[in-house]
Design a protein around this motif. Sequence first.
Motif, PDB file in Angstrom:
ATOM      1  N   ASN A   1       1.189  -1.027  -0.150  1.00 39.10           N
ATOM      2  CA  ASN A   1       0.249   0.325  -0.265  1.00 39.10           C
ATOM      3  C   ASN A   1       0.718   1.516  -0.355  1.00 39.10           C
ATOM      4  OD1 ASN A   1       0.106   1.490   2.439  1.00 39.10           O
ATOM      5  ND2 ASN A   1       0.065  -0.707   3.039  1.00 39.10           N
TER       6      ASN A   1
ATOM      7  N   ALA B   1      -6.070   5.101  -6.170  1.00 43.00           N
ATOM      8  CA  ALA B   1      -6.781   3.891  -5.117  1.00 43.00           C
ATOM      9  C   ALA B   1      -7.945   3.787  -6.364  1.00 43.00           C
ATOM     10  CB  ALA B   1      -7.130   4.727  -4.106  1.00 43.00           C
TER      11      ALA B   1
ATOM     12  N   ILE C   1      -4.316  -2.767  -4.489  1.00 43.23           N
ATOM     13  CA  ILE C   1      -3.325  -2.355  -3.807  1.00 43.23           C
ATOM     14  C   ILE C   1      -4.034  -0.542  -2.784  1.00 43.23           C
ATOM     15  CG2 ILE C   1      -1.787  -0.234  -4.190  1.00 43.23           C
ATOM     16  CD1 ILE C   1      -0.704  -2.008  -6.895  1.00 43.23           C
ATOM     17  N   ARG C   2      -3.584  -0.912  -1.668  1.00 40.02           N
ATOM     18  CA  ARG C   2      -4.514   1.023  -1.033  1.00 40.02           C
ATOM     19  C   ARG C   2      -3.841   1.538  -1.638  1.00 40.02           C
ATOM     20  NH1 ARG C   2      -5.205   1.001   3.598  1.00 40.02           N
ATOM     21  NH2 ARG C   2      -3.580  -1.244   4.409  1.00 40.02           N
TER      22      ARG C   2
ATOM     23  N   THR D   1      -9.240   2.942   1.392  1.00 41.55           N
ATOM     24  CA  THR D   1      -8.756   2.918   0.081  1.00 41.55           C
ATOM     25  C   THR D   1      -9.014   4.361   0.089  1.00 41.55           C
ATOM     26  OG1 THR D   1      -7.243   2.295  -1.697  1.00 41.55           O
ATOM     27  CG2 THR D   1      -9.386   1.864  -1.706  1.00 41.55           C
TER      28      THR D   1
END
Length: 258
Positions: free
Chosen positions: A136, A171, A179-180, A243
Amino acid sequence: MSEFASKVVVITGASSGIGAATAKELSKQGALLSLTGRNEERLAQVVDECKKLGAKDVIQVVGDVSKQEDLERIIKETADKFGEIHVLVNNAGLGLVVPIATFTLDQFDRCFNVNVRAALYLTKLALPYLEKTKGNIVNISSTGSTTYAFPGCCIYNGAKAACDHITKAAALELAKSGIRVNAVNPAGVETNFAVSAGLTEEQSKALYAQQAKLHPLNERNIKVEEVVDAILFLASDKATMITGSCLRVDGGRALTGQ
């Protein structure tokens, strides 16, 4: 054992302020750190402190995030050393206090290059590694992106507004990869940031004294450690379903509209 133990965390702007404090806290939790800053001497001091605090391993990459080649070197040297990346903290920032009547395009470009372009390009470069680790990104923005504006801060406010929006857009785009991407938006934090923006020590103290009164909660400025707590929360598994968030650490300042 901390969930950050043995995780690779890249932190830009790590030679002082929020970046240095984040690195030190992660060191206590056994992280593997890649720290970047322009001031080689200060960065080396932070690296030494991180090692003493328990970081599993630390590398320093001296560089200027406004330069493409340095951004590429940050990710390359991190990957060469550790082979993976779990968290990217885009902390490097540049304050700028200059009236519209007198600003130059060089000042505009540098402010946006450091605050916006660097974060987005590092996101691109780190993407292949973050996809593998389901990692992230935490961008350090400001309540100046939406809440307040000061005379002379037009360029800086605009850059931080852009930071918020690339956080949200990234985001959404990267969600499919797991993936944040989030941001932390502090209000007044007493660091050397105001001086680096062009204010004198006296002006900086006056500004922070003024800002403290604008935080309804306790009427004090934000502590660096309180910003670090927000960064680590968003980077942790406690924020698994968060996110595109811009988390204000502002003592309620946004509620006043000031």
